[in-house]
Structure formats: structure tokens, C-alpha cells
Enzyme design. Structure first.
Site, PDB file in Angstrom:
ATOM      1  N   HIS A   1      74.353 -14.333 -21.091  1.00 45.86           N
ATOM      2  CA  HIS A   1      73.674 -13.389 -20.208  1.00 45.86           C
ATOM      3  C   HIS A   1      72.374 -12.860 -20.815  1.00 45.86           C
ATOM      4  O   HIS A   1      72.277 -12.613 -22.016  1.00 45.86           O
ATOM      5  CB  HIS A   1      74.595 -12.209 -19.880  1.00 45.86           C
ATOM      6  CG  HIS A   1      74.927 -11.377 -21.087  1.00 45.86           C
ATOM      7  ND1 HIS A   1      74.128 -10.340 -21.515  1.00 45.86           N
ATOM      8  CD2 HIS A   1      75.942 -11.463 -21.972  1.00 45.86           C
ATOM      9  CE1 HIS A   1      74.646  -9.812 -22.600  1.00 45.86           C
ATOM     10  NE2 HIS A   1      75.747 -10.478 -22.915  1.00 45.86           N
TER      11      HIS A   1
ATOM     12  N   HIS B   1      64.392 -26.892 -26.585  1.00 39.49           N
ATOM     13  CA  HIS B   1      65.550 -27.773 -26.416  1.00 39.49           C
ATOM     14  C   HIS B   1      66.772 -27.087 -27.013  1.00 39.49           C
ATOM     15  O   HIS B   1      66.792 -26.797 -28.216  1.00 39.49           O
ATOM     16  CB  HIS B   1      65.269 -29.101 -27.131  1.00 39.49           C
ATOM     17  CG  HIS B   1      66.400 -30.078 -27.087  1.00 39.49           C
ATOM     18  ND1 HIS B   1      66.333 -31.311 -27.702  1.00 39.49           N
ATOM     19  CD2 HIS B   1      67.625 -30.042 -26.502  1.00 39.49           C
ATOM     20  CE1 HIS B   1      67.462 -31.974 -27.502  1.00 39.49           C
ATOM     21  NE2 HIS B   1      68.269 -31.213 -26.781  1.00 39.49           N
TER      22      HIS B   1
HETATM   23  C1  LIG Z   1      67.314 -29.762 -39.949  1.00 44.41           C
HETATM   24  C2  LIG Z   1      66.789 -31.166 -39.774  1.00 44.41           C
HETATM   25  C3  LIG Z   1      65.720 -31.169 -38.657  1.00 44.41           C
HETATM   26  C4  LIG Z   1      66.141 -31.533 -41.094  1.00 44.41           C
HETATM   27  O1  LIG Z   1      65.678 -32.835 -41.038  1.00 44.41           O
HETATM   28  P1  LIG Z   1      64.695 -33.351 -42.191  1.00 44.41           P
HETATM   29  O2  LIG Z   1      63.443 -32.518 -42.128  1.00 44.41           O
HETATM   30  O3  LIG Z   1      64.528 -34.822 -42.023  1.00 44.41           O
HETATM   31  O4  LIG Z   1      65.411 -32.954 -43.520  1.00 44.41           O
HETATM   32  P2  LIG Z   1      66.303 -33.851 -44.506  1.00 44.41           P
HETATM   33  O5  LIG Z   1      67.214 -34.749 -43.744  1.00 44.41           O
HETATM   34  O6  LIG Z   1      65.362 -34.471 -45.493  1.00 44.41           O
HETATM   35  O7  LIG Z   1      67.199 -32.758 -45.233  1.00 44.41           O
HETATM   36  C5  LIG Z   1      66.683 -31.834 -46.181  1.00 44.41           C
HETATM   37  C6  LIG Z   1      67.858 -31.181 -46.863  1.00 44.41           C
HETATM   38  O8  LIG Z   1      68.524 -30.321 -45.914  1.00 44.41           O
HETATM   39  C7  LIG Z   1      69.891 -30.743 -45.748  1.00 44.41           C
HETATM   40  N1  LIG Z   1      70.190 -30.633 -44.328  1.00 44.41           N
HETATM   41  C8  LIG Z   1      69.538 -31.261 -43.311  1.00 44.41           C
HETATM   42  N2  LIG Z   1      70.029 -30.889 -42.144  1.00 44.41           N
HETATM   43  C9  LIG Z   1      71.010 -30.010 -42.400  1.00 44.41           C
HETATM   44  C10 LIG Z   1      71.889 -29.279 -41.574  1.00 44.41           C
HETATM   45  N3  LIG Z   1      71.815 -29.387 -40.232  1.00 44.41           N
HETATM   46  N4  LIG Z   1      72.771 -28.451 -42.139  1.00 44.41           N
HETATM   47  C11 LIG Z   1      72.832 -28.330 -43.504  1.00 44.41           C
HETATM   48  N5  LIG Z   1      72.024 -29.009 -44.344  1.00 44.41           N
HETATM   49  C12 LIG Z   1      71.117 -29.844 -43.798  1.00 44.41           C
HETATM   50  C13 LIG Z   1      69.932 -32.181 -46.254  1.00 44.41           C
HETATM   51  O9  LIG Z   1      71.217 -32.536 -46.695  1.00 44.41           O
HETATM   52  C14 LIG Z   1      68.923 -32.135 -47.360  1.00 44.41           C
HETATM   53  O10 LIG Z   1      69.507 -31.517 -48.470  1.00 44.41           O
HETATM   54  P3  LIG Z   1      69.162 -31.990 -49.985  1.00 44.41           P
HETATM   55  O11 LIG Z   1      67.692 -31.727 -50.148  1.00 44.41           O
HETATM   56  O12 LIG Z   1      70.030 -31.117 -50.828  1.00 44.41           O
HETATM   57  O13 LIG Z   1      69.489 -33.446 -50.053  1.00 44.41           O
HETATM   58  C15 LIG Z   1      67.886 -32.182 -39.373  1.00 44.41           C
HETATM   59  O14 LIG Z   1      68.719 -32.509 -40.462  1.00 44.41           O
HETATM   60  C16 LIG Z   1      68.763 -31.664 -38.244  1.00 44.41           C
HETATM   61  O15 LIG Z   1      69.759 -30.960 -38.422  1.00 44.41           O
HETATM   62  N6  LIG Z   1      68.362 -32.036 -37.010  1.00 44.41           N
HETATM   63  C17 LIG Z   1      69.062 -31.639 -35.823  1.00 44.41           C
HETATM   64  C18 LIG Z   1      69.746 -32.844 -35.198  1.00 44.41           C
HETATM   65  C19 LIG Z   1      70.289 -32.483 -33.869  1.00 44.41           C
HETATM   66  O16 LIG Z   1      70.721 -31.385 -33.651  1.00 44.41           O
HETATM   67  N7  LIG Z   1      70.233 -33.397 -32.912  1.00 44.41           N
HETATM   68  C20 LIG Z   1      70.631 -33.034 -31.570  1.00 44.41           C
HETATM   69  C21 LIG Z   1      70.275 -34.069 -30.581  1.00 44.41           C
HETATM   70  S1  LIG Z   1      70.817 -33.560 -29.002  1.00 44.41           S
END
Ligand SMILES: CC(C)(COP(=O)(O)OP(=O)(O)OC[C@H]1O[C@@H](n2cnc3c(N)ncnc32)[C@H](O)[C@@H]1OP(=O)(O)O)[C@@H](O)C(=O)NCCC(=O)NCCS
Length: 200
Positions: free
Chosen positions: A129, A138
Site C-alpha cells: 500500500h 524494475h
Molecule cells: C548485485 C549484482 C548486480 C552485482 O553484480 P556484479 O556487479 O557483476 O558483481 P559481482 O558478481 O562481481 O559480485 C561482486 C561481489 O558481490 C557478491 N555478490 C554479488 N551479488 C550478490 C548478492 N545478490 N548477494 C550477496 N552477495 C553478492 C559476489 O559474490 C562478489 O563477492 P566477492 O567480491 O567476495 O567475490 C548481481 O550479483 C545481482 O544480484 N543481480 C541481480 C540479479 C537479479 O535479481 N536478477 C533478476 C532478474 S528478474
């Protein structure tokens, strides 16, 4: 004519097309920047994005990246961008939803919420709400906004993320999958973890 031209022939576009067909569009075609694509599921890819200006029909931009969604909707402003709501979504009667926004199956949007244009309210997410979700944001699969949350323009609330009630998330943020936000966020950036912390 009951044509919908969808820009973006990827998986997200396929879900949008499915909802459009459930909502009565009988002539659905895709455009994509990649000219080599011939089809998207059962629907044809008939050309590249540039062709949208010369084709008749409603338009929908089905591209995940907010900047691209925004740029294409602005480029073709003046055209009709429908609001597509899956029949299995639950949307309260007083909710305002902008043009070119899609609300997917299982999503719940509760009374008093407002949703901007070019927004994605993804599968089984919820917007409680009095939330305000601004343009091109998104809310990803299974993410939840508790009551009276504001999310700024172009922010991506990742899959399964939770934002506690009465908080504001500024424009241009990415909340990683599973993030739990317990304090308002005023600086654009990428946030992860429980509780949310900034990593970029
Ligand atoms: C947050 C996010 C954008 C980061 O992506 P990125 O910039 O490529 O970052 P990386 O994958 O290099 O990760 C960096 C660090 O954060 C950590 N990390 C990434 N995403 C994380 C998450 N969601 N929760 C906890 N830790 C996370 C990785 O393990 C990495 O840790 P390290 O440095 O100790 O190895 C991505 O991981 C994410 O969560 N995207 C959302 C995906 C999603 O929701 N999709 C929905 C589609 S409908």
C-alpha cells in the site's frame, strides 16, 4: 488492426508477448537490434528497432536495461504504449499505472500504490500500500516492497529483495538478489546483502 510491436526479442519480450496475447492482441511482432533473429518463441522478428517509426500498431519496449527502455520510449513518444497486466496479477482498483509498464503473473499491487511508465513489476513480486515506483524501475521476480516505500527512477530491485516499510530508494540504484533494505538509500549505487551495504 490489433497489432503489438514489441522491441526486444529476448526472454523478457517473450513473457510480455504472452501477456499481450492473453490481453487480446492477435497480431504480435518483434523488432530487435540484432537483425539475425528470425523469431521469438512463436512470434516473428520482422526487423530492427528503427522500423518501429514506420509500422502501424501499439508499441512496447521489452528491454531489461532501464536506460535503453527509457531511450526507446522517448524516441517513439507520441505512439501508444499499452499497460500490460497479466490476468493472474492482483492490482487494487485505485492503483495508477503508467504507459508501457508490464505487471506479470502472481504480482500483487495494493491500494494507494502508484507505478510509473516503462516499469517492470515482475513475476510474484509485491508492491504494498501507498508505494510509489517511479519510471523505468524494475521490481524483479519475487521482490517485495513493504508499505509506503518510494523507489526512484531507473532503479533495479533484484530478485527476492525486500525493502522495509516507509523507506526511500533513490534513482539509479541496483539492489542485488536477496538484498534486505532496512534504511533509506540516498546515494545511487549497487547494494547487496542483509542488511544492504554498498559495493559500487
Ligand atoms: C548485485 C549484482 C548486480 C552485482 O553484480 P556484479 O556487479 O557483476 O558483481 P559481482 O558478481 O562481481 O559480485 C561482486 C561481489 O558481490 C557478491 N555478490 C554479488 N551479488 C550478490 C548478492 N545478490 N548477494 C550477496 N552477495 C553478492 C559476489 O559474490 C562478489 O563477492 P566477492 O567480491 O567476495 O567475490 C548481481 O550479483 C545481482 O544480484 N543481480 C541481480 C540479479 C537479479 O535479481 N536478477 C533478476 C532478474 S528478474
Amino acid at each position: 488492426m490489433n497489432r503489438l510491436i514489441i522491441i526486444g526479442a529476448g526472454g523478457h519480450g517473450r513473457v510480455v508477448a504472452d501477456i499481450a496475447s492473453l490481453r487480446g492482441y492477435t497480431d504480435i511482432v518483434f523488432l530487435d537490434a540484432d537483425a539475425s533473429k528470425a523469431c521469438c518463441g512463436p512470434w516473428p522478428v520482422v526487423g530492427t528497432d528503427d522500423m518501429a517509426g514506420s509500422m502501424d500498431g501499439d508499441l512496447f519496449v521489452a528491454i531489461g536495461r532501464a536506460q535503453h527502455r527509457s531511450a526507446l520510449m522517448q524516441r517513439f513518444s507520441g505512439r501508444r504504449f499499452p499497460t500490460l497486466i497479466h490476468p493472474a496479477a492482483t492490482v487494487a482498483a485505485d492503483v495508477e499505472i503508467g504507459d508501457g509498464t508490464v505487471v506479470m503473473a502472481g504480482a500483487v499491487i495494493n491500494p494507494g500504490a502508484s507505478i510509473g511508465q516503462g516499469v517492470i513489476i515482475n513475476t510474484s513480486s509485491s508492491v504494498d500500500h501507498d508505494c510509489a515506483v517511479h519510471d523505468y524501475t524494475h521490481i524483479a521476480v519475487g521482490a517485495h516492497l513493504c508499505g509506503s516505500v518510494t523507489v526512484g527512477e531507473g532503479t533495479w530491485v533484484g530478485a527476492g529483495a525486500i525493502v522495509s516499510n516507509n523507506l526511500s530508494i533513490c534513482a539509479g540504484c541496483t539492489l542485488g538478489a536477496g538484498t534486505v533494505v532496512v534504511r533509506s538509500i540516498a546515494q545511487p549505487g549497487t547494494y547487496i546483502g542483509v542488511p544492504a551495504r554498498k559495493i559500487k
